[in-house]
Design a protein around this motif. Structure first.
Motif: not given
Lengths: 111, 113
Positions: A34-38, A59-67, A70-82
């Motif tokens: 997972w990448f963030h392009q600013n 930030l956290s991420a989960t990958t279920v390769a068999t299915e 992948s999911l990327l979770y962003i909690s308590s988002s901030q303007t700098t996450d844009s």
């Protein structure tokens, strides 16, 4: 053919909200990142996660390769996450020679 | 160096001219990759080097594009007879070995006028 699909394509949040970004991929993988392009275009590596779960601060991420997702979770988002969040996959079929990128999720966090 | 360095950061050239884009990978990284990113899209693979040799150049769009890595470190992407459609951001990445994570440079924004 091999594909990487990301959803949603666009996401608008208020500061402090949580979000989940999804990446579906079409075949077996060696590597998933997972990448963030600013806004200045720099691609920042967030996670190297071919399987399992990782966390780094809000930030956290989960990958279920068999299915094949992948999911990327962003909690308590901030303007700098844009910016744009990309999922990129190294498929076993092209082992080691390249990452195949999804189209990205454009995230806007408003103050 | 501490990161992947790409020069120049911006390049404007006239249609038909020749350009060279440089990538200096992280010291010790044996794998080096070139990608191209058009506006609103994800990066697309161009070429992969393992050491000095091009292990996979299947992403190069045509024979106007060529890349070298003569000493297994710095790489140069060369574009001959540039066309307006070549305008994009050219990204370089390196990794310690082919199955580890990639680190990208800041890119070179190429504009062909």
């Amino acid at each position: 053919g091999i594909q990487v699909e990301q959803s949603p394509p666009d996401l608008i949040l208020q500061e402090g909200a949580n979000s989940t970004l999804r990446c579906n991929f079409s075949d077996s993988v060696n590597n998933l990142q997972w990448f963030h392009q600013n806004p200045w275009g720099q691609l920042i590596n967030l996670f190297y996660i071919p399987s399992g779960t990782k966390q780094n601060g809000r930030l956290s991420a989960t990958t279920v390769a068999t299915e094949r997702y992948s999911l990327l979770y962003i909690s308590s988002s901030q303007t700098t996450d844009s910016g744009v969040y990309f999922c990129a996959v190294d498929f076993k079929e092209t082992s080691g020679s390249r990452l195949t990128f999804g189209e990205g999720t454009q995230l806007t966090v408003n103050p | 160096g501490a990161g992947v360095s790409q020069t120049p950061s911006n390049k404007v050239t006239e249609k038909g001219k020749y350009v060279e884009l440089r990538c200096d990978p992280i010291s010790g990284h044996t794998a080096l990759y070139w990608y191209r990113q058009s506006l609103g899209q994800g990066p697309e693979f161009l070429i992969y080097f393992q050491g000095t040799g091009a292990a996979d150049d299947s992403g190069l769009p045509n024979d106007r594009f060529f890349a070298v890595r003569p000493e297994g470190s710095v790489s140069t992407l060369k574009i001959q007879r540039t066309e307006r459609g070549d305008s994009a951001v050219y990204l370089c990445a390196s990794s310690y070995h082919r199955e580890s994570g990639y680190t990208f440079g800041s890119g070179t924004r190429l504009t062909v006028v």
